[in-house]
Design a protein around this motif. Structure first.
Motif, PDB file in Angstrom:
ATOM      1  N   ARG A 130     -50.260 -38.714   0.250  1.00 20.21           N
ATOM      2  CA  ARG A 130     -50.871 -38.938   1.544  1.00 20.21           C
ATOM      3  C   ARG A 130     -52.339 -38.544   1.533  1.00 20.21           C
ATOM      4  NH1 ARG A 130     -47.682 -39.141   6.418  1.00 20.21           N
ATOM      5  NH2 ARG A 130     -45.584 -39.783   5.880  1.00 20.21           N
ATOM      6  N   GLY A 131     -52.729 -37.668   0.608  1.00 16.40           N
ATOM      7  CA  GLY A 131     -54.134 -37.317   0.500  1.00 16.40           C
ATOM      8  C   GLY A 131     -55.019 -38.500   0.215  1.00 16.40           C
ATOM      9  N   SER A 132     -54.425 -39.582  -0.316  1.00 21.83           N
ATOM     10  CA  SER A 132     -55.211 -40.789  -0.567  1.00 21.83           C
ATOM     11  C   SER A 132     -55.519 -41.523   0.725  1.00 21.83           C
ATOM     12  CB  SER A 132     -54.463 -41.724  -1.521  1.00 21.83           C
ATOM     13  OG  SER A 132     -53.282 -42.231  -0.911  1.00 21.83           O
ATOM     14  N   LEU A 133     -54.844 -41.158   1.821  1.00 22.26           N
ATOM     15  CA  LEU A 133     -55.108 -41.785   3.111  1.00 22.26           C
ATOM     16  C   LEU A 133     -56.278 -41.068   3.770  1.00 22.26           C
ATOM     17  CD1 LEU A 133     -51.474 -42.198   4.480  1.00 22.26           C
ATOM     18  CD2 LEU A 133     -52.819 -43.800   3.116  1.00 22.26           C
ATOM     19  N   GLY A 134     -57.434 -41.257   3.222  1.00 18.87           N
ATOM     20  CA  GLY A 134     -58.612 -40.583   3.736  1.00 18.87           C
ATOM     21  C   GLY A 134     -59.849 -41.398   3.456  1.00 18.87           C
ATOM     22  N   ARG A 181     -46.772 -19.785  10.830  1.00 20.73           N
ATOM     23  CA  ARG A 181     -48.109 -19.530  11.378  1.00 20.73           C
ATOM     24  C   ARG A 181     -49.116 -20.462  10.702  1.00 20.73           C
ATOM     25  NH1 ARG A 181     -48.480 -13.025  10.576  1.00 20.73           N
ATOM     26  NH2 ARG A 181     -47.856 -13.633   8.454  1.00 20.73           N
ATOM     27  N   ALA A 182     -50.218 -20.755  11.429  1.00 22.99           N
ATOM     28  CA  ALA A 182     -51.289 -21.623  10.896  1.00 22.99           C
ATOM     29  C   ALA A 182     -50.730 -22.953  10.417  1.00 22.99           C
ATOM     30  CB  ALA A 182     -52.034 -20.908   9.772  1.00 22.99           C
ATOM     31  N   GLN A 183     -49.857 -23.551  11.231  1.00 22.01           N
ATOM     32  CA  GLN A 183     -49.231 -24.820  10.840  1.00 22.01           C
ATOM     33  C   GLN A 183     -50.302 -25.862  10.520  1.00 22.01           C
ATOM     34  OE1 GLN A 183     -48.902 -28.022  12.272  1.00 22.01           O
ATOM     35  NE2 GLN A 183     -46.872 -28.750  11.725  1.00 22.01           N
ATOM     36  N   ASN A 184     -50.082 -26.549   9.435  1.00 20.90           N
ATOM     37  CA  ASN A 184     -50.992 -27.600   9.007  1.00 20.90           C
ATOM     38  C   ASN A 184     -50.403 -28.958   9.406  1.00 20.90           C
ATOM     39  OD1 ASN A 184     -52.933 -29.115   7.685  1.00 20.90           O
ATOM     40  ND2 ASN A 184     -52.166 -28.684   5.627  1.00 20.90           N
ATOM     41  N   PRO A 185     -51.063 -29.682  10.331  1.00 20.98           N
ATOM     42  CA  PRO A 185     -52.476 -29.605  10.695  1.00 20.98           C
ATOM     43  C   PRO A 185     -52.784 -29.016  12.065  1.00 20.98           C
ATOM     44  CG  PRO A 185     -51.655 -31.758  11.285  1.00 20.98           C
ATOM     45  CD  PRO A 185     -50.469 -30.998  10.727  1.00 20.98           C
ATOM     46  N   THR A 186     -51.798 -28.604  12.857  1.00 22.82           N
ATOM     47  CA  THR A 186     -52.035 -28.326  14.277  1.00 22.82           C
ATOM     48  C   THR A 186     -52.397 -26.886  14.596  1.00 22.82           C
ATOM     49  OG1 THR A 186     -49.728 -27.742  14.792  1.00 22.82           O
ATOM     50  CG2 THR A 186     -50.307 -30.091  14.822  1.00 22.82           C
ATOM     51  N   GLY A 187     -52.210 -25.958  13.638  1.00 22.60           N
ATOM     52  CA  GLY A 187     -52.490 -24.559  13.914  1.00 22.60           C
ATOM     53  C   GLY A 187     -51.430 -23.868  14.746  1.00 22.60           C
ATOM     54  N   GLY A 189     -55.128 -38.567  10.802  1.00 22.26           N
ATOM     55  CA  GLY A 189     -53.803 -38.051  11.118  1.00 22.26           C
ATOM     56  C   GLY A 189     -52.688 -38.698  10.334  1.00 22.26           C
ATOM     57  N   ALA A 190     -52.926 -39.907   9.805  1.00 23.27           N
ATOM     58  CA  ALA A 190     -51.897 -40.588   9.020  1.00 23.27           C
ATOM     59  C   ALA A 190     -51.463 -39.768   7.812  1.00 23.27           C
ATOM     60  CB  ALA A 190     -52.399 -41.960   8.570  1.00 23.27           C
ATOM     61  N   ARG A 191     -52.301 -38.851   7.366  1.00 18.20           N
ATOM     62  CA  ARG A 191     -51.900 -37.962   6.265  1.00 18.20           C
ATOM     63  C   ARG A 191     -50.724 -37.072   6.651  1.00 18.20           C
ATOM     64  NH1 ARG A 191     -57.044 -34.847   3.610  1.00 18.20           N
ATOM     65  NH2 ARG A 191     -58.376 -36.626   3.090  1.00 18.20           N
ATOM     66  N   PHE A 192     -50.612 -36.776   7.934  1.00 23.90           N
ATOM     67  CA  PHE A 192     -49.733 -35.699   8.374  1.00 23.90           C
ATOM     68  C   PHE A 192     -48.587 -36.135   9.277  1.00 23.90           C
ATOM     69  CE2 PHE A 192     -54.229 -34.468   8.238  1.00 23.90           C
ATOM     70  CZ  PHE A 192     -54.208 -33.588   7.160  1.00 23.90           C
ATOM     71  N   ARG A 193     -48.606 -37.343   9.769  1.00 21.32           N
ATOM     72  CA  ARG A 193     -47.637 -37.696  10.808  1.00 21.32           C
ATOM     73  C   ARG A 193     -46.691 -38.801  10.363  1.00 21.32           C
ATOM     74  NH1 ARG A 193     -49.568 -42.161  13.596  1.00 21.32           N
ATOM     75  NH2 ARG A 193     -51.707 -42.755  13.054  1.00 21.32           N
ATOM     76  N   MET A 194     -45.542 -38.828  11.018  1.00 22.53           N
ATOM     77  CA  MET A 194     -44.559 -39.877  10.807  1.00 22.53           C
ATOM     78  C   MET A 194     -44.478 -40.749  12.053  1.00 22.53           C
ATOM     79  SD  MET A 194     -41.650 -37.614   8.862  1.00 22.53           S
ATOM     80  CE  MET A 194     -40.537 -39.014   8.714  1.00 22.53           C
ATOM     81  N   SER A 195     -43.948 -40.191  13.133  1.00 22.22           N
ATOM     82  CA  SER A 195     -43.869 -40.938  14.386  1.00 22.22           C
ATOM     83  C   SER A 195     -44.745 -40.337  15.472  1.00 22.22           C
ATOM     84  CB  SER A 195     -42.414 -40.987  14.870  1.00 22.22           C
ATOM     85  OG  SER A 195     -41.909 -39.678  15.079  1.00 22.22           O
ATOM     86  N   ALA A 196     -45.432 -39.235  15.175  1.00 22.74           N
ATOM     87  CA  ALA A 196     -46.311 -38.594  16.157  1.00 22.74           C
ATOM     88  C   ALA A 196     -47.494 -39.501  16.472  1.00 22.74           C
ATOM     89  CB  ALA A 196     -46.806 -37.253  15.624  1.00 22.74           C
ATOM     90  N   PRO A 197     -48.080 -39.351  17.663  1.00 21.68           N
ATOM     91  CA  PRO A 197     -49.241 -40.173  18.031  1.00 21.68           C
ATOM     92  C   PRO A 197     -50.446 -39.885  17.137  1.00 21.68           C
ATOM     93  CG  PRO A 197     -48.248 -39.163  19.973  1.00 21.68           C
ATOM     94  CD  PRO A 197     -47.629 -38.511  18.781  1.00 21.68           C
ATOM     95  N   PRO A 198     -51.452 -40.767  17.164  1.00 22.47           N
ATOM     96  CA  PRO A 198     -52.621 -40.604  16.296  1.00 22.47           C
ATOM     97  C   PRO A 198     -53.403 -39.326  16.591  1.00 22.47           C
ATOM     98  CG  PRO A 198     -52.517 -42.831  17.189  1.00 22.47           C
ATOM     99  CD  PRO A 198     -51.498 -42.024  17.925  1.00 22.47           C
ATOM    100  N   GLY A 199     -54.128 -38.894  15.585  1.00 21.07           N
ATOM    101  CA  GLY A 199     -54.983 -37.722  15.721  1.00 21.07           C
ATOM    102  C   GLY A 199     -55.847 -37.580  14.494  1.00 21.07           C
ATOM    103  N   VAL A 200     -56.765 -36.617  14.514  1.00 25.29           N
ATOM    104  CA  VAL A 200     -57.569 -36.292  13.334  1.00 25.29           C
ATOM    105  C   VAL A 200     -57.552 -34.776  13.167  1.00 25.29           C
ATOM    106  CG1 VAL A 200     -59.052 -38.319  13.523  1.00 25.29           C
ATOM    107  CG2 VAL A 200     -59.737 -36.183  14.641  1.00 25.29           C
ATOM    108  N   PRO A 234     -46.556 -33.780  13.732  1.00 22.60           N
ATOM    109  CA  PRO A 234     -47.216 -33.844  12.440  1.00 22.60           C
ATOM    110  C   PRO A 234     -46.979 -32.584  11.617  1.00 22.60           C
ATOM    111  CG  PRO A 234     -48.817 -33.422  14.182  1.00 22.60           C
ATOM    112  CD  PRO A 234     -47.510 -33.676  14.872  1.00 22.60           C
ATOM    113  N   GLY A 235     -47.084 -32.753  10.306  1.00 20.73           N
ATOM    114  CA  GLY A 235     -46.837 -31.639   9.401  1.00 20.73           C
ATOM    115  C   GLY A 235     -47.614 -31.803   8.110  1.00 20.73           C
ATOM    116  N   TRP A 236     -47.366 -30.901   7.184  1.00 24.08           N
ATOM    117  CA  TRP A 236     -48.091 -30.860   5.919  1.00 24.08           C
ATOM    118  C   TRP A 236     -47.836 -32.139   5.122  1.00 24.08           C
ATOM    119  CZ3 TRP A 236     -46.644 -26.923   1.518  1.00 24.08           C
ATOM    120  CH2 TRP A 236     -47.649 -26.961   0.524  1.00 24.08           C
TER     121      TRP A 236
END
Length: 443
Positions: free
Chosen positions: A83-87, A231-237, A400-411, A184-186
């Motif tokens: 997913r890191g390639s989605l950047g 704690r410090a959940q990636n990406p939402t904190g 946000g596509a790096r981190f999400r499956m069905s969650a709404p868009p984000g950065v 979203p998640g790691w």
């Protein structure tokens, strides 16, 4: 060609966002052929160059792929594609706030700890057949876990959190099993689950971590494992507080055969207390990486869990690397014993940057999240357009596509490289690129 899904939009960013929404909702499945650019331009009443620009942005984001005259298709991303390639690549002159790295200025110097480890190695060389876990390392790690209320269990050492999670999942599950993951998640974890042949089941999160009703839905639906970031959940904190931890323990108590994996991603860089879930189920593992506080290149993570899980982990590790370098374990033990990292000072530093950015965005009417750690999550109505406009404005953010499956868009914005004078500028750029977003949960 597209079934009942209707692509809409007049501008390139709107067309790209419409296609991305279809991909995210599953209405545009992987491999689905998209309309030819001229054909779609005719349907939408726009210039073909506008559609070409939308397709180009989607290709750069990894959403679609183009095969010449065979047209453009929704990308069927294989499990081996990170997913890191989605950047986006940050060209010269663009500030990169997308990578999730700690601030090097907050990492401790390593020369004294490594020298101490080398001196110990001279007296007691590391050889085959020795215990894979250094005794002093285990004692210090166990004392820290005890202080945070993590249940007793044997100590193992992994080459980072992902290594630990991979071996634990492989030791308990089989291809086809479902795993409940944060959304979203790691991104690396989502990649790993798929690469192991497991089926990720999204669990929405808010500022307090996984939503209990979502976790219960996933487990009742057959998920055999649940992975939680404390704690410090990636990406939402996000941070799992006392009340949320009690709710999640109650859910897990109803599914005692669940494999629970906890990732204390924020250890030594946050000031919020830990509220572990460990011990609620028969099988559990608790992972604590040293990467964010002591340096990613150390590649050392502490693992504890129930005796069977830790034993299985050790067995699989012996079939691969065998053990994590005891030189590195000695160095980490030295860093811990010497108090090389002032966790409260590090937490204050990251917290001041996060809070400043969130406050500045709020002044623009833009919603943002980040209770702990070094990342800020910004929901946006048009992720593709926001990423492209921010890049044009001189800022490379993580899509946000790096981190999400069905969650709404984000950065995701990593604040570790921001100085105080940077905050107003990036907040202005985000507000201009994203626009005000309605308040909502992450998923």
């Amino acid at each position: 060609m597209l079934g009942e899904y209707r692509i809409t939009g007049r501008r390139a960013s709107e067309i790209a966002a419409s296609i991305e929404r279809g991909v995210g909702s599953g209405e545009l499945e992987p491999g689905r052929l998209l309309p030819p650019m001229r054909g779609l331009a005719g349907l939408l009443g726009v210039n073909p160059n506008t559609v070409a620009a939308a397709y180009r942005v989607l290709r750069e984001r990894g959403v679609i792929e183009t095969a010449g005259r065979r047209g453009s298709r929704v990308r069927a991303r294989p499990a081996s594609t990170a997913r890191g390639s989605l950047g986006v690549q940050a060209p010269p002159g663009v500030r990169d706030v997308s990578e999730g790295n700690p601030d090097p200025a907050l990492l401790p110097p390593l020369h004294e700890a490594l020298a101490a480890a080398a001196r110990l190695h001279e007296r007691r060389p590391g050889l085959y057949g020795q215990d894979p876990v250094d005794e002093r390392f285990a004692e210090l790690a166990r004392a820290a876990l005890d202080a945070d209320g993590v249940p007793g269990g044997p100590i193992a050492v992994a080459s980072g959190s992902l290594d630990a999670v991979e071996r634990v999942l492989a030791a308990h599950l089989r291809p086809g099993d479902m795993v409940a993951v944060e959304d979203p998640g790691w991104g690396s974890l989502l990649d790993l689950v798929s690469a192991l042949g497991l089926k990720p089941v999204p669990v929405r999160v808010d500022d307090d971590g996984p939503l209990p009703a979502e976790a219960e839905r996933a487990l009742a639906g057959g998920a055999r494992a649940l992975i939680v970031t404390d704690r410090a959940q990636n990406p939402t904190g996000a941070v799992v507080g006392a009340a949320r931890a009690a709710e999640l323990r109650a859910v897990l108590a109803r599914f005692p055969r669940t494999l629970l994996i906890e990732d204390d991603h924020g250890h030594a860089i946050v000031d919020q207390p830990l509220h572990p879930l460990a011990g609620t189920t028969d099988s559990w593992a608790f992972v604590r990486s040293t990467a964010k506080a002591y340096g990613p290149d150390l590649r050392v993570a502490v693992l504890t869990g129930d005796a069977v899980t830790v034993d299985r982990f050790g067995g699989r590790q012996q079939l691969g690397p065998g053990w994590v370098s005891r030189l590195l374990q000695h160095a980490l033990a030295e860093l811990w014993a010497s108090g090389a990292v002032d966790s409260r000072a590090v937490a204050r530093s990251y917290g001041a940057r996060r809070d400043a950015l969130i406050e500045a965005l709020a002044g623009h009417g833009v919603e943002a999240h980040g209770r702990s750690g070094m990342n800020v999550w910004v929901p946006v109505p048009d992720e593709t357009g926001a990423v492209a406009r921010l890049l044009h404005a001189g800022w490379a953010v993580a899509p946000g596509a790096r981190f999400r499956m069905s969650a709404p868009p984000g950065v995701r914005v990593t604040v570790s490289g921001l100085a105080a004078e940077d905050v107003p500028r990036i907040a202005d750029a985000i507000a201009s690129a994203a626009g005000p977003a309605p308040a909502r949960a992450y998923g």
